[in-house]
Design a protein around this motif. Structure first.
Motif, PDB file in Angstrom:
ATOM      1  N   ILE A  75     -28.235 -40.264 -47.436  1.00  0.00           N
ATOM      2  CA  ILE A  75     -28.290 -39.192 -46.442  1.00  0.00           C
ATOM      3  C   ILE A  75     -29.155 -38.074 -47.022  1.00  0.00           C
ATOM      4  N   SER A  76     -30.156 -37.658 -46.274  1.00  0.00           N
ATOM      5  CA  SER A  76     -31.011 -36.572 -46.757  1.00  0.00           C
ATOM      6  C   SER A  76     -30.374 -35.227 -46.410  1.00  0.00           C
ATOM      7  N   PRO A  77     -30.695 -34.204 -47.191  1.00  0.00           N
ATOM      8  CA  PRO A  77     -30.215 -32.862 -46.831  1.00  0.00           C
ATOM      9  C   PRO A  77     -30.642 -32.477 -45.412  1.00  0.00           C
ATOM     10  N   TYR A  78     -31.855 -32.896 -45.016  1.00  0.00           N
ATOM     11  CA  TYR A  78     -32.338 -32.582 -43.667  1.00  0.00           C
ATOM     12  C   TYR A  78     -31.407 -33.190 -42.619  1.00  0.00           C
ATOM     13  N   GLU A  79     -31.085 -34.472 -42.777  1.00  0.00           N
ATOM     14  CA  GLU A  79     -30.209 -35.139 -41.810  1.00  0.00           C
ATOM     15  C   GLU A  79     -28.809 -34.520 -41.817  1.00  0.00           C
ATOM     16  N   PHE A  80     -28.346 -34.156 -43.000  1.00  0.00           N
ATOM     17  CA  PHE A  80     -27.018 -33.553 -43.125  1.00  0.00           C
ATOM     18  C   PHE A  80     -26.941 -32.241 -42.354  1.00  0.00           C
ATOM     19  N   VAL A  81     -27.902 -31.353 -42.596  1.00  0.00           N
ATOM     20  CA  VAL A  81     -27.894 -30.043 -41.933  1.00  0.00           C
ATOM     21  C   VAL A  81     -28.165 -30.180 -40.437  1.00  0.00           C
ATOM     22  N   SER A  82     -29.115 -31.023 -40.047  1.00  0.00           N
ATOM     23  CA  SER A  82     -29.399 -31.176 -38.607  1.00  0.00           C
ATOM     24  C   SER A  82     -28.201 -31.786 -37.890  1.00  0.00           C
ATOM     25  N   GLY A  83     -27.448 -32.650 -38.574  1.00  0.00           N
ATOM     26  CA  GLY A  83     -26.234 -33.213 -37.979  1.00  0.00           C
ATOM     27  C   GLY A  83     -25.176 -32.151 -37.750  1.00  0.00           C
ATOM     28  N   ILE A  84     -25.010 -31.268 -38.723  1.00  0.00           N
ATOM     29  CA  ILE A  84     -24.051 -30.163 -38.571  1.00  0.00           C
ATOM     30  C   ILE A  84     -24.472 -29.266 -37.415  1.00  0.00           C
ATOM     31  N   LEU A  85     -25.759 -28.951 -37.345  1.00  0.00           N
ATOM     32  CA  LEU A  85     -26.242 -28.088 -36.254  1.00  0.00           C
ATOM     33  C   LEU A  85     -25.970 -28.729 -34.893  1.00  0.00           C
ATOM     34  N   ALA A  86     -26.269 -30.010 -34.770  1.00  0.00           N
ATOM     35  CA  ALA A  86     -26.085 -30.697 -33.487  1.00  0.00           C
ATOM     36  C   ALA A  86     -24.605 -30.827 -33.133  1.00  0.00           C
ATOM     37  N   SER A  90     -24.113 -26.415 -31.209  1.00  0.00           N
ATOM     38  CA  SER A  90     -24.908 -26.645 -30.002  1.00  0.00           C
ATOM     39  C   SER A  90     -24.787 -25.493 -29.007  1.00  0.00           C
ATOM     40  N   ASP A  91     -23.738 -24.686 -29.123  1.00  0.00           N
ATOM     41  CA  ASP A  91     -23.609 -23.523 -28.233  1.00  0.00           C
ATOM     42  C   ASP A  91     -24.453 -22.342 -28.709  1.00  0.00           C
ATOM     43  N   HIS A  92     -24.981 -22.418 -29.938  1.00  0.00           N
ATOM     44  CA  HIS A  92     -25.813 -21.339 -30.484  1.00  0.00           C
ATOM     45  C   HIS A  92     -27.305 -21.623 -30.375  1.00  0.00           C
ATOM     46  N   ILE A  93     -27.677 -22.886 -30.408  1.00  0.00           N
ATOM     47  CA  ILE A  93     -29.103 -23.237 -30.440  1.00  0.00           C
ATOM     48  C   ILE A  93     -29.397 -24.320 -29.425  1.00  0.00           C
ATOM     49  N   SER A  94     -30.658 -24.401 -29.070  1.00  0.00           N
ATOM     50  CA  SER A  94     -31.126 -25.487 -28.209  1.00  0.00           C
ATOM     51  C   SER A  94     -31.137 -26.773 -29.032  1.00  0.00           C
ATOM     52  N   LEU A  95     -30.821 -27.877 -28.406  1.00  0.00           N
ATOM     53  CA  LEU A  95     -30.799 -29.154 -29.118  1.00  0.00           C
ATOM     54  C   LEU A  95     -32.102 -29.930 -28.987  1.00  0.00           C
ATOM     55  N   ASP A  96     -33.158 -29.271 -28.483  1.00  0.00           N
ATOM     56  CA  ASP A  96     -34.426 -29.998 -28.445  1.00  0.00           C
ATOM     57  C   ASP A  96     -34.940 -30.180 -29.869  1.00  0.00           C
ATOM     58  N   GLU A  97     -35.809 -31.138 -30.052  1.00  0.00           N
ATOM     59  CA  GLU A  97     -36.254 -31.545 -31.390  1.00  0.00           C
ATOM     60  C   GLU A  97     -36.890 -30.395 -32.173  1.00  0.00           C
ATOM     61  N   ARG A  98     -37.718 -29.597 -31.517  1.00  0.00           N
ATOM     62  CA  ARG A  98     -38.389 -28.498 -32.223  1.00  0.00           C
ATOM     63  C   ARG A  98     -37.409 -27.430 -32.684  1.00  0.00           C
ATOM     64  N   SER A  99     -36.408 -27.145 -31.864  1.00  0.00           N
ATOM     65  CA  SER A  99     -35.411 -26.154 -32.245  1.00  0.00           C
ATOM     66  C   SER A  99     -34.574 -26.644 -33.423  1.00  0.00           C
ATOM     67  N   ILE A 100     -34.122 -27.882 -33.353  1.00  0.00           N
ATOM     68  CA  ILE A 100     -33.348 -28.467 -34.463  1.00  0.00           C
ATOM     69  C   ILE A 100     -34.187 -28.454 -35.738  1.00  0.00           C
ATOM     70  N   ILE A 137     -21.041 -25.529 -46.062  1.00  0.00           N
ATOM     71  CA  ILE A 137     -22.351 -25.461 -45.388  1.00  0.00           C
ATOM     72  C   ILE A 137     -22.178 -24.977 -43.953  1.00  0.00           C
ATOM     73  N   SER A 138     -21.185 -25.507 -43.250  1.00  0.00           N
ATOM     74  CA  SER A 138     -20.916 -25.056 -41.874  1.00  0.00           C
ATOM     75  C   SER A 138     -20.589 -23.579 -41.841  1.00  0.00           C
ATOM     76  N   GLY A 139     -19.791 -23.127 -42.801  1.00  0.00           N
ATOM     77  CA  GLY A 139     -19.433 -21.708 -42.871  1.00  0.00           C
ATOM     78  C   GLY A 139     -20.628 -20.820 -43.140  1.00  0.00           C
ATOM     79  N   ARG A 140     -21.502 -21.253 -44.030  1.00  0.00           N
ATOM     80  CA  ARG A 140     -22.708 -20.469 -44.326  1.00  0.00           C
ATOM     81  C   ARG A 140     -23.612 -20.384 -43.089  1.00  0.00           C
ATOM     82  N   ILE A 141     -23.704 -21.472 -42.334  1.00  0.00           N
ATOM     83  CA  ILE A 141     -24.512 -21.459 -41.105  1.00  0.00           C
ATOM     84  C   ILE A 141     -23.882 -20.507 -40.093  1.00  0.00           C
ATOM     85  N   ALA A 142     -22.554 -20.560 -39.948  1.00  0.00           N
ATOM     86  CA  ALA A 142     -21.854 -19.661 -39.016  1.00  0.00           C
ATOM     87  C   ALA A 142     -22.068 -18.200 -39.412  1.00  0.00           C
ATOM     88  N   GLU A 143     -21.987 -17.911 -40.713  1.00  0.00           N
ATOM     89  CA  GLU A 143     -22.223 -16.546 -41.189  1.00  0.00           C
ATOM     90  C   GLU A 143     -23.634 -16.093 -40.845  1.00  0.00           C
TER      91      GLU A 143
END
Length: 150
Positions: A75-86, A90-100, A137-143
């Motif tokens: 699992i790459s860090p990129y996939e890990f973080v993008s998975g958490i974001l998605a 999802s209520d904070h950001i757009s889920l289109d590819e460029r936004s993710i 990581i989720s907490g840091r993103i929320a902060e």
């Protein structure tokens, strides 16, 4: 004068190209590390040859070689973080590819220190340490979102 082809050039090219494509596609930072990729390719070819010499079938030898090639790149860090974001933001950001992509790259820079000495894998993420790491990581993103009003 032509060099005798021992058949390993093709194998090394295959493993080299496969690993480079895999690392690039999954956005591992090691995707540009040609020395690492060459060393992994050579090791995978050696595993294949040793396995065949030990009497393993071709498909078994191939599986062992691929396991050697990709070990530690589950699992790459990129996939890990993008998975958490998605999954969680999802209520904070757009889920289109460029936004993710934008937010993932932003958080990878912000959280770079947290990923030091962490080998992401399904096995790790199913341990207590892995669950705690994901929560951190989720907490840091929320902060970050709270701080910047997103």
């Amino acid at each position: 004068m032509r060099k005798k082809n021992d058949g390993r050039g093709y194998d090394l090219d295959y493993y080299t190209l496969y690993l480079h494509r895999y690392l690039t596609e999954h956005r591992f930072p090691e995707a540009d590390d040609e020395v690492l990729i060459a060393a992994r390719a050579e090791a995978a070819a050696n595993v294949y040859v040793e396995s065949r010499l030990a009497g393993d079938e071709v498909f078994v030898s191939s599986e062992k070689a691929m396991h050697s090639l990709l070990d530690g790149f589950e699992i790459s860090p990129y996939e890990f973080v993008s998975g958490i974001l998605a999954d969680e933001f999802s209520d904070h950001i757009s889920l289109d590819e460029r936004s993710i992509e934008f937010w993932t790259d932003t958080f990878l820079q912000e959280l770079q220190a947290e990923f030091n000495d962490i080998e992401l894998s399904g096995e790790f993420l199913n341990t207590n340490e892995g669950v705690i790491f994901k929560l951190v990581i989720s907490g840091r993103i929320a902060e970050y979102f709270d701080e910047y009003g997103l």
